[in-house]
Design an enzyme around this catalytic site. Sequence first.
Site, PDB file in Angstrom:
ATOM      1  N   ARG A  38     -37.771 -88.130 -21.651  1.00  0.00           N
ATOM      2  CA  ARG A  38     -36.520 -87.405 -21.885  1.00  0.00           C
ATOM      3  C   ARG A  38     -35.455 -87.753 -20.847  1.00  0.00           C
ATOM      4  O   ARG A  38     -34.291 -87.979 -21.179  1.00  0.00           O
ATOM      5  CB  ARG A  38     -36.781 -85.895 -21.834  1.00  0.00           C
ATOM      6  CG  ARG A  38     -37.569 -85.407 -23.034  1.00  0.00           C
ATOM      7  CD  ARG A  38     -37.722 -83.915 -22.987  1.00  0.00           C
ATOM      8  NE  ARG A  38     -38.422 -83.432 -24.169  1.00  0.00           N
ATOM      9  CZ  ARG A  38     -38.732 -82.179 -24.392  1.00  0.00           C
ATOM     10  NH1 ARG A  38     -38.402 -81.242 -23.519  1.00  0.00           N
ATOM     11  NH2 ARG A  38     -39.361 -81.806 -25.486  1.00  0.00           N
ATOM     12  N   ASP A 141     -28.355 -69.266 -27.149  1.00  0.00           N
ATOM     13  CA  ASP A 141     -29.256 -70.259 -26.571  1.00  0.00           C
ATOM     14  C   ASP A 141     -28.588 -70.750 -25.285  1.00  0.00           C
ATOM     15  O   ASP A 141     -27.373 -70.609 -25.124  1.00  0.00           O
ATOM     16  CB  ASP A 141     -29.486 -71.437 -27.538  1.00  0.00           C
ATOM     17  CG  ASP A 141     -30.760 -72.207 -27.226  1.00  0.00           C
ATOM     18  OD1 ASP A 141     -31.776 -72.011 -27.917  1.00  0.00           O
ATOM     19  OD2 ASP A 141     -30.744 -73.000 -26.251  1.00  0.00           O
TER      20      ASP A 141
END
Length: 266
Positions: A38, A141
Site C-alpha cells: 500500500r 468516515d
Amino acid sequence: MEASLTLTKQELEKFADIAYRETGIRISPQKLELMNNRLSRRLRELNLRSFRDYLEMLQRPGSNEMSNFVETITTNETYFFRCPRHFRLLSRQILNTFQSPTIDVWSAACSTGEEPYSLAIALLERMPNARNRKIRIFASDIDRKVLKKASDGVYGDYALRFVRPEFLKKYFIPLNNGMYQVIPELRQMVLFGQHNLQNPFPKGKVDLIFCRNVLIYFDDQSKDQVFRNLLGALRPNGYLFLGESEIVPPLSGVHRVEASVAQKKG
Ligand SMILES: C[S@@+](CC[C@H](N)C(=O)[O-])C[C@H]1O[C@@H](n2cnc3c(N)ncnc32)[C@H](O)[C@@H]1O
C-alpha cells in the site's frame, strides 16, 4: 528506473505509530507485506525514492500528506446489506419500536456508502409510517476519498450482489456502463461528512448507530474510548450495532441484545 521498495520492520513501526496516533488503528508486524504494497503505491505517486523520505514528509511541520497517508492504510471493504442477520433484527424487532416522528441514524465508518444506503432502504421498507417521518442518516468516515464515492452513490455488481432484485429495481437507476446509481430519494436521506471516531460526537442525538468492521483494527484502549463515545451519542433506548464478529463489552447502562448489538437503557 523505478527503485524496488522494501519496507523494514523498523520503518513499519514508525508508520504504525503515526497510524495509531491519527486513527486508533493498530498495525501489527504481520501486516508488513500488506503495508509494503500500500505504501509503495503512494511513494510512486509522489515520486519518492524511499520509505524514509515518506516518513520525513509526514513528520514535516505543516505537511498536508497526513490525510493521504490515512487513506493509504485504511481497509474500506464493504457491500450492501452486509451481515443480513443485522438487517433482519433491525427490520423484525427494532424499527417498529421507534415512536418519534424524527429518526436519527449514524453510520460511523461508512466507507463507500453501501451501509448507510442499505439502512435507508431498510427504514423506508420496514419502519411503520416511514414516509411521513423525518429520517436523517449521518454517514461518516475518516477517509475523504471513500466519502466522495459514497456521495456519488454509483455501484457495480460486487457491491450489489446481496441486493434483492425488487430493491434493485426500486432504489437504483441503471447507468449505460453497467453500473447502478442510488435514486435521489435515498441520496437525500444521507448526509456524508468526515469524522474521526477518536473525536467526540454530540451527546444523546441518535437512535441507531452502525459502527461495524472498524473497531477490529483498534486496540483495547482506543476501542474502549470509541465505545464510550458511541454510547454517549445514543439517545436512551437507542441501539448500537458492531460488526458481526465483534462483541459488545459488558458495561452498565447497556443491555446486550446479541453479542454484537447493544441497547442503551432508558
Ligand atoms: C472495513 S470498512 C467498514 C465499512 C462498513 N461499516 C461495513 O461494515 O461494511 C472500515 C472503515 O473504517 C474507516 N476508519 C478507520 N479508522 C477510522 C477512524 N479512526 N475514524 C473513522 N473511520 C475510520 C476506514 O476508512 C474504512 O472506510
